[in-house]
Design a protein around this motif. Sequence first.
Motif, PDB file in Angstrom:
ATOM      1  N   LEU A 146       7.654  -3.695   6.661  1.00 13.44           N
ATOM      2  CA  LEU A 146       8.076  -3.925   5.213  1.00 13.44           C
ATOM      3  C   LEU A 146       7.357  -5.529   5.124  1.00 13.44           C
ATOM      4  O   LEU A 146       7.483  -6.543   5.841  1.00 13.44           O
ATOM      5  CB  LEU A 146       9.725  -4.262   5.128  1.00 13.44           C
ATOM      6  CG  LEU A 146      10.554  -3.198   5.034  1.00 13.44           C
ATOM      7  CD1 LEU A 146      11.956  -3.591   5.095  1.00 13.44           C
ATOM      8  CD2 LEU A 146      10.107  -2.617   3.601  1.00 13.44           C
ATOM      9  N   PHE A 147       6.695  -5.393   4.102  1.00 17.79           N
ATOM     10  CA  PHE A 147       6.124  -6.774   3.605  1.00 17.79           C
ATOM     11  C   PHE A 147       6.137  -6.894   2.154  1.00 17.79           C
ATOM     12  O   PHE A 147       7.049  -6.367   1.335  1.00 17.79           O
ATOM     13  CB  PHE A 147       4.739  -6.480   4.063  1.00 17.79           C
ATOM     14  CG  PHE A 147       3.858  -7.960   4.026  1.00 17.79           C
ATOM     15  CD1 PHE A 147       2.805  -8.189   3.100  1.00 17.79           C
ATOM     16  CD2 PHE A 147       4.379  -8.643   5.036  1.00 17.79           C
ATOM     17  CE1 PHE A 147       2.380  -9.661   3.347  1.00 17.79           C
ATOM     18  CE2 PHE A 147       3.633  -9.895   5.578  1.00 17.79           C
ATOM     19  CZ  PHE A 147       2.759 -10.242   4.475  1.00 17.79           C
ATOM     20  N   SER A 148       5.618  -8.009   1.522  1.00 16.00           N
ATOM     21  CA  SER A 148       5.778  -8.217   0.158  1.00 16.00           C
ATOM     22  C   SER A 148       5.312  -7.130  -0.858  1.00 16.00           C
ATOM     23  O   SER A 148       4.311  -6.500  -0.605  1.00 16.00           O
ATOM     24  CB  SER A 148       4.641  -9.312  -0.211  1.00 16.00           C
ATOM     25  OG  SER A 148       4.842  -9.648  -1.658  1.00 16.00           O
ATOM     26  N   PRO A 149       6.339  -6.875  -1.716  1.00 14.99           N
ATOM     27  CA  PRO A 149       6.099  -5.587  -2.515  1.00 14.99           C
ATOM     28  C   PRO A 149       5.087  -6.010  -3.715  1.00 14.99           C
ATOM     29  O   PRO A 149       4.793  -5.281  -4.367  1.00 14.99           O
ATOM     30  CB  PRO A 149       7.643  -5.299  -2.959  1.00 14.99           C
ATOM     31  CG  PRO A 149       8.095  -6.680  -2.903  1.00 14.99           C
ATOM     32  CD  PRO A 149       7.874  -7.187  -1.949  1.00 14.99           C
ATOM     33  N   TYR A 150       4.776  -7.192  -3.699  1.00 20.65           N
ATOM     34  CA  TYR A 150       4.036  -7.624  -4.771  1.00 20.65           C
ATOM     35  C   TYR A 150       2.376  -7.563  -4.633  1.00 20.65           C
ATOM     36  O   TYR A 150       1.648  -7.729  -5.597  1.00 20.65           O
ATOM     37  CB  TYR A 150       4.504  -8.937  -5.270  1.00 20.65           C
ATOM     38  CG  TYR A 150       5.866  -9.167  -5.537  1.00 20.65           C
ATOM     39  CD1 TYR A 150       6.520  -8.473  -6.840  1.00 20.65           C
ATOM     40  CD2 TYR A 150       6.737  -9.931  -4.777  1.00 20.65           C
ATOM     41  CE1 TYR A 150       7.750  -8.579  -6.819  1.00 20.65           C
ATOM     42  CE2 TYR A 150       8.152  -9.815  -4.965  1.00 20.65           C
ATOM     43  CZ  TYR A 150       8.549  -9.259  -6.047  1.00 20.65           C
ATOM     44  OH  TYR A 150       9.830  -9.347  -6.328  1.00 20.65           O
ATOM     45  N   LEU A 151       2.103  -7.489  -3.339  1.00 20.23           N
ATOM     46  CA  LEU A 151       0.709  -7.559  -3.048  1.00 20.23           C
ATOM     47  C   LEU A 151       0.087  -6.196  -3.088  1.00 20.23           C
ATOM     48  O   LEU A 151      -1.161  -6.242  -3.281  1.00 20.23           O
ATOM     49  CB  LEU A 151       0.480  -8.133  -1.620  1.00 20.23           C
ATOM     50  CG  LEU A 151       1.032  -9.422  -1.468  1.00 20.23           C
ATOM     51  CD1 LEU A 151       0.746  -9.982   0.140  1.00 20.23           C
ATOM     52  CD2 LEU A 151       0.024 -10.492  -2.318  1.00 20.23           C
ATOM     53  N   GLY A 152       0.760  -5.188  -2.912  1.00 18.34           N
ATOM     54  CA  GLY A 152       0.381  -3.692  -2.971  1.00 18.34           C
ATOM     55  C   GLY A 152      -1.040  -3.372  -2.217  1.00 18.34           C
ATOM     56  O   GLY A 152      -1.035  -3.835  -1.052  1.00 18.34           O
ATOM     57  N   LYS A 153      -1.856  -2.797  -2.730  1.00 17.68           N
ATOM     58  CA  LYS A 153      -3.064  -2.254  -2.011  1.00 17.68           C
ATOM     59  C   LYS A 153      -4.401  -3.298  -2.276  1.00 17.68           C
ATOM     60  O   LYS A 153      -5.416  -2.802  -2.261  1.00 17.68           O
ATOM     61  CB  LYS A 153      -3.187  -0.969  -2.407  1.00 17.68           C
ATOM     62  CG  LYS A 153      -2.525  -0.128  -2.065  1.00 17.68           C
ATOM     63  CD  LYS A 153      -2.400   0.090  -0.312  1.00 17.68           C
ATOM     64  CE  LYS A 153      -1.487   1.194  -0.011  1.00 17.68           C
ATOM     65  NZ  LYS A 153      -1.565   1.453   1.655  1.00 17.68           N
ATOM     66  N   THR A 154      -4.000  -4.616  -2.899  1.00 16.33           N
ATOM     67  CA  THR A 154      -5.077  -5.479  -3.123  1.00 16.33           C
ATOM     68  C   THR A 154      -5.686  -5.950  -1.668  1.00 16.33           C
ATOM     69  O   THR A 154      -5.204  -5.727  -0.559  1.00 16.33           O
ATOM     70  CB  THR A 154      -4.610  -6.783  -3.728  1.00 16.33           C
ATOM     71  OG1 THR A 154      -3.648  -7.257  -2.805  1.00 16.33           O
ATOM     72  CG2 THR A 154      -3.979  -6.250  -5.177  1.00 16.33           C
ATOM     73  N   PHE A 155      -6.867  -6.697  -1.801  1.00 14.98           N
ATOM     74  CA  PHE A 155      -7.384  -7.049  -0.613  1.00 14.98           C
ATOM     75  C   PHE A 155      -6.313  -8.155   0.218  1.00 14.98           C
ATOM     76  O   PHE A 155      -6.386  -8.362   1.381  1.00 14.98           O
ATOM     77  CB  PHE A 155      -8.678  -7.860  -0.805  1.00 14.98           C
ATOM     78  CG  PHE A 155      -9.433  -8.502   0.284  1.00 14.98           C
ATOM     79  CD1 PHE A 155      -9.974  -7.555   1.314  1.00 14.98           C
ATOM     80  CD2 PHE A 155      -9.277  -9.812   0.558  1.00 14.98           C
ATOM     81  CE1 PHE A 155     -10.410  -8.253   2.546  1.00 14.98           C
ATOM     82  CE2 PHE A 155      -9.926 -10.632   1.596  1.00 14.98           C
ATOM     83  CZ  PHE A 155     -10.382  -9.960   2.590  1.00 14.98           C
ATOM     84  N   VAL A 156      -5.753  -9.009  -0.774  1.00 12.33           N
ATOM     85  CA  VAL A 156      -4.754  -9.993  -0.084  1.00 12.33           C
ATOM     86  C   VAL A 156      -3.805  -9.227   0.661  1.00 12.33           C
ATOM     87  O   VAL A 156      -3.201  -9.491   1.486  1.00 12.33           O
ATOM     88  CB  VAL A 156      -4.216 -10.886  -1.190  1.00 12.33           C
ATOM     89  CG1 VAL A 156      -3.229 -11.900  -0.467  1.00 12.33           C
ATOM     90  CG2 VAL A 156      -5.387 -11.637  -1.788  1.00 12.33           C
ATOM     91  N   GLY A 157      -3.222  -8.206   0.024  1.00 18.31           N
ATOM     92  CA  GLY A 157      -2.182  -7.187   0.724  1.00 18.31           C
ATOM     93  C   GLY A 157      -2.748  -6.701   1.754  1.00 18.31           C
ATOM     94  O   GLY A 157      -1.961  -6.641   2.804  1.00 18.31           O
ATOM     95  N   PHE A 158      -4.174  -6.419   1.952  1.00 17.34           N
ATOM     96  CA  PHE A 158      -4.589  -5.740   3.133  1.00 17.34           C
ATOM     97  C   PHE A 158      -4.582  -6.836   4.191  1.00 17.34           C
ATOM     98  O   PHE A 158      -4.086  -6.605   5.196  1.00 17.34           O
ATOM     99  CB  PHE A 158      -5.829  -5.265   2.736  1.00 17.34           C
ATOM    100  CG  PHE A 158      -6.792  -5.092   3.897  1.00 17.34           C
ATOM    101  CD1 PHE A 158      -6.656  -3.940   4.828  1.00 17.34           C
ATOM    102  CD2 PHE A 158      -8.006  -5.669   4.516  1.00 17.34           C
ATOM    103  CE1 PHE A 158      -7.425  -3.940   6.169  1.00 17.34           C
ATOM    104  CE2 PHE A 158      -8.576  -5.672   5.633  1.00 17.34           C
ATOM    105  CZ  PHE A 158      -8.409  -4.468   6.367  1.00 17.34           C
ATOM    106  N   LYS A 159      -5.169  -7.786   4.035  1.00 18.19           N
ATOM    107  CA  LYS A 159      -5.230  -9.123   5.178  1.00 18.19           C
ATOM    108  C   LYS A 159      -3.911  -9.667   5.471  1.00 18.19           C
ATOM    109  O   LYS A 159      -3.494  -9.875   6.724  1.00 18.19           O
ATOM    110  CB  LYS A 159      -6.084 -10.279   4.650  1.00 18.19           C
ATOM    111  CG  LYS A 159      -5.442 -11.241   3.673  1.00 18.19           C
ATOM    112  CD  LYS A 159      -6.836 -12.215   3.556  1.00 18.19           C
ATOM    113  CE  LYS A 159      -6.177 -13.015   2.548  1.00 18.19           C
ATOM    114  NZ  LYS A 159      -5.198 -14.319   3.264  1.00 18.19           N
TER     115      LYS A 159
END
Length: 219
Positions: A64-77
Amino acid sequence: MIKNIGGYVITALTICVLLYASLSSNETLDLSKYSTQGLELNYTVSDESDYSDALLASNDTEELFSPYLGKTFVGFKEALAFKESRGNYFTVNNFGYLGKYQFGKETLKMIGIHNPKNFLNNPALQEKAFIANAERNKWILRRDIKNFVGKRINGIVITESGILAAAHLAGPGSVKKYLRSYGIDNFADGFGTTVHYYMKRFSGYDTSFVKPNRKAKAV
């Protein structure tokens, strides 16, 4: 939540009693006798709809992680960092891997970092190291990305982000072996985490931000 609702009800009843008393009596009401001291008035009500996107394509609660980052690069890292170290810049694991993204000392040398202690105490440098390492891995794996993205190996569709995540875990050489053996050569690290698992866990993120760079350095 029940405790919070109870607090609301008690506060509301108190206000009603005070209003009734003030309206039904000619006497001036002395509010100094009443206080909210000790009452829990700072309520936070969660919006359950926020959690609908929080799974990030995983049923594992540790993912479980931030639901707001989604599949963006920031979400990836950030998802990768959470898996590696729970996002802790200052941790060292049992095998000597360092920081938020759990870098080995030899990998750090390849991207221009020769002082592990300074690296561990420098979050900004750790972020630069992640980008530099991803750029270097993308250059090394550029042909494999071109040849294998979109293909299915061991039941998963290969994506660029999955390849880069697996390269972060095991190095680009192990990823080449996995892809070119069509999943037969499946490296596992000291904790038993495999290239296949990272390919699956981190698939589908937007890593177009990362530009292939053979000479990428963090400093």
